[in-house]
Design a protein around this motif. Sequence first.
Motif, PDB file in Angstrom:
ATOM      1  N   MET A 222      -2.454  39.441 -19.650  1.00 21.39           N
ATOM      2  CA  MET A 222      -2.195  40.814 -19.921  1.00 21.39           C
ATOM      3  C   MET A 222      -2.825  40.875 -21.465  1.00 21.39           C
ATOM      4  O   MET A 222      -3.248  41.908 -21.741  1.00 21.39           O
ATOM      5  N   GLU A 223      -2.742  39.993 -22.236  1.00 19.46           N
ATOM      6  CA  GLU A 223      -3.300  40.245 -23.588  1.00 19.46           C
ATOM      7  C   GLU A 223      -4.500  40.393 -23.522  1.00 19.46           C
ATOM      8  O   GLU A 223      -5.415  40.836 -24.598  1.00 19.46           O
ATOM      9  N   THR A 224      -5.332  39.968 -22.521  1.00 15.97           N
ATOM     10  CA  THR A 224      -6.989  40.301 -22.527  1.00 15.97           C
ATOM     11  C   THR A 224      -7.358  41.445 -22.000  1.00 15.97           C
ATOM     12  O   THR A 224      -8.626  42.064 -22.066  1.00 15.97           O
ATOM     13  N   LEU A 225      -6.371  42.294 -21.477  1.00 14.91           N
ATOM     14  CA  LEU A 225      -6.715  43.528 -20.908  1.00 14.91           C
ATOM     15  C   LEU A 225      -7.174  44.528 -21.866  1.00 14.91           C
ATOM     16  O   LEU A 225      -6.780  44.585 -23.122  1.00 14.91           O
ATOM     17  N   ALA A 226      -8.203  45.021 -21.861  1.00 19.44           N
ATOM     18  CA  ALA A 226      -9.119  46.416 -22.520  1.00 19.44           C
ATOM     19  C   ALA A 226      -9.476  47.284 -21.804  1.00 19.44           C
ATOM     20  O   ALA A 226      -9.874  47.321 -20.524  1.00 19.44           O
ATOM     21  N   TRP A 227      -9.831  48.381 -22.458  1.00 17.62           N
ATOM     22  CA  TRP A 227     -10.182  49.517 -21.913  1.00 17.62           C
ATOM     23  C   TRP A 227     -11.967  49.440 -21.643  1.00 17.62           C
ATOM     24  O   TRP A 227     -12.333  49.207 -22.463  1.00 17.62           O
TER      25      TRP A 227
END
Length: 235
Positions: A222-227
């Motif tokens: 989840m920390e890696t999620l980006a737009w």
Amino acid sequence: MPEITSSMSDPTLLPVARPRSYRIIIPPTWVMIPVGDGTDKAIDTLLEERFAGLPMDSYGPRKTRVAESLRKGIASARKAHAVDVIFPVETPWEVPLSAGIVMSQVPTNAPSEVAAKALIKHMHAARPGSTIVATRAGDALREVVDHPDQVADHPDQVAGAGEPAPVSGDAPISAVRTLYYSWAVPERNSGTLVAVCSISGGHNAEYAPIVEAFTELFDIMMETLAWSRVSEDAR
């Protein structure tokens, strides 16, 4: 870990019918399947790869069962506004636990990203025990829910294509822990992106370290999620 984007050249990314608003890094042997027009094709592609070279007289029934399980789980996820499901296709651990993630874009009445962020803060204030954490996509609301020992029956559960270790006897599969993440989507009238990370299987104190390991893995993902795309109106 491979980074999942809208590129069709990524071997871990199965066909998607519409562009994603986000990208995320997932571990090797995990896959992402879109929930939409591309679902059936994605499932067929996955199973053809997993069962390639195996005799269908022996493995055909198993392939059919896995396909039915996947379609049933994804149909349930679709009712919760899911856009993707993520799960491992191999389960090397030797305990009766499984894991999966449902990514949903939930519409809200918030007319802008600012309003959506205010809604996230309001949710945080209304949910004791929840926290605001930093990710590549900005602040997210994080909440952990541990479940009592009861049979799981909700759309957060998505069956994987792997073979988890069997539960001893005829014990039913139960929800063990659910980890929720929520972000304000940086596009006008786009609501919130919600990740429902589920751990299911047998309730046993001996499995607690594995449950914690899954939770840590979910947090890292989840920390890696980006737009991956932002509309001109939101800039």
